[in-house]
Write an enzyme that holds these catalytic residues in place. Sequence first.
Site, PDB file in Angstrom:
ATOM      1  N   LYS A   1       0.860  -1.194   0.000  1.00 21.94           N
ATOM      2  CA  LYS A   1       0.000   0.000   0.000  1.00 21.94           C
ATOM      3  C   LYS A   1       0.887   1.231   0.000  1.00 21.94           C
ATOM      4  O   LYS A   1       2.017   1.197   0.513  1.00 21.94           O
ATOM      5  CB  LYS A   1      -0.889   0.027   1.252  1.00 21.94           C
TER       6      LYS A   1
ATOM      7  N   GLY B   1     -19.463   2.507  -3.003  1.00 22.44           N
ATOM      8  CA  GLY B   1     -20.836   2.677  -2.529  1.00 22.44           C
ATOM      9  C   GLY B   1     -21.794   3.032  -3.659  1.00 22.44           C
ATOM     10  O   GLY B   1     -22.911   2.503  -3.737  1.00 22.44           O
TER      11      GLY B   1
HETATM   12  N1  GLU Z   1      -7.142  -0.062  -3.585  1.00 24.43           N
HETATM   13  C1  GLU Z   1      -7.903  -1.227  -3.893  1.00 24.43           C
HETATM   14  C2  GLU Z   1      -8.025  -2.138  -2.682  1.00 24.43           C
HETATM   15  O1  GLU Z   1      -7.896  -1.724  -1.547  1.00 24.43           O
HETATM   16  C3  GLU Z   1      -7.406  -1.947  -5.139  1.00 24.43           C
HETATM   17  C4  GLU Z   1      -5.965  -2.342  -5.118  1.00 24.43           C
HETATM   18  C5  GLU Z   1      -5.456  -2.793  -6.455  1.00 24.43           C
HETATM   19  O2  GLU Z   1      -6.206  -2.804  -7.419  1.00 24.43           O
HETATM   20  O3  GLU Z   1      -4.271  -3.142  -6.514  1.00 24.43           O
HETATM   21  O4  GLU Z   1      -8.327  -3.301  -2.810  1.00 24.43           O
END
Ligand code: GLU
Length: 438
Positions: free
Chosen positions: A127, A244
């Site tokens: 992340k 949402g």
């Molecule tokens: N941000 C999204 C999640 O929390 C998608 C992450 C991604 O597509 O790599 O799942």
Amino acid sequence: MATTKQPSRTTKTAPAAKSVAKTEELNPFKIAQAQLDKAAKAMGLEKDMHAYLREPQRFLQVSIPVRMDRGGTKTFQGFRCQYNDARGPTKGGIRYHPEETADTVKALAAWMTWKCAVADIPYGGGKGGVICDPKKLSVKELERLSRGWVRAVHQIVGTYKDVPAPDVYTTPQVMAWMMDEMSVIHGANEPGFITGKPLALGGSAGRGDATAKGGMYHLREAAKVLKLNLKGATVAIQGFGNAGEYAHKLVTEMFGAKVVAVSDSKGGVYSAAGLDFAKLREFKARKGQVQNFPGSKKITNAELLELKVDVLIPAGIENQIRSDNAANVKAKIVLELANGPTTPEADVILEKNGVLHIPDFLANSGGVTVSYFEWVQNLYGYYWTAEEVYEKLDKKMTSAFNAVYAKRKELKVDMRVAAYAVAVGRVAEAVKLRGIVA
Ligand code: GLU
């Protein structure tokens, strides 16, 4: 490494509902660790493996200097956490948020690890984040910040190392700038470096509504278990962002369910007759809020959670269902499209009250699953139709739900612990096979 003190999210993200039990932990990373601890016990995870999986493999904090339109340079703090890469390149979005913290990023990176594993896609979890308020930046400043984030972290990310994506306040346009910056650094087109791109730059059909769509497949499977007819079933949705909003549209279109309440950060609306999706979306686009939607009654975010509905969909922020309100949740199914909306204490209460609770990293794994499809198409150079994407997504989500539900019955645990047991089991197997932990 900057030494700036990070603002705490713990008090700010909790809504001004009733008093939260003083002892209740609201730090997302501590919560993520507590969830892992509970699952480790239930599944009998080895001590050394448990200790290894409790902490991220790598965490990078960077300074991002940005030339501002009015002159001068403002330095922003950015992060990238690579929680675990045993199953493949780390994967996960980048959040632009004024209250971003190191611990929030770590928690979300841990959840991405379990999310990719439970969906059975060949990725680890990561992340990223930047402490900023994107609403206060011009488009040019946002572009410079996005390119600056890539320059700051480019040594540790990449198509086969760590693949970012959109998250809170980061859009396909932000992904496009980032992909371009990485391509410039590498001197070659790098579409597979990042997902959630616009279609014209190698994005995938079906990525836009993938999180909500994946959630709908989980909801369909959960309804089968409970023998609940979703046609005419009542639904309340907290949060009217990407997940949402699409959830409102899809739950109506796919099942004929009736959305009686929705909310955004400014408050909620209720209508026993049901809220029309197209009209509400148009109203929100025009007014910047859902409250005062004609024909609806005002409710608070806290009241929405306690409505007598069949399905409750938390699709906003963390720590919404807690020890002080969990007993008042009357829904039969809680589908967590948000990351971290329920505290560990609340999990126990929901389970005791017989709520079928589909935990975040299972319920919202559709987004990253279609990100994976996007990456595969980028590597392949061959693109699928939306129908092909949805068919593949349905298969992945259905088998993930069934694996977790079977684990729930086997271990006699709640759905979150079961989802952890499936995901952690898969990660631990990869860690062991690599010889990282004996
Ligand atoms: N941000 C999204 C999640 O929390 C998608 C992450 C991604 O597509 O790599 O799942």
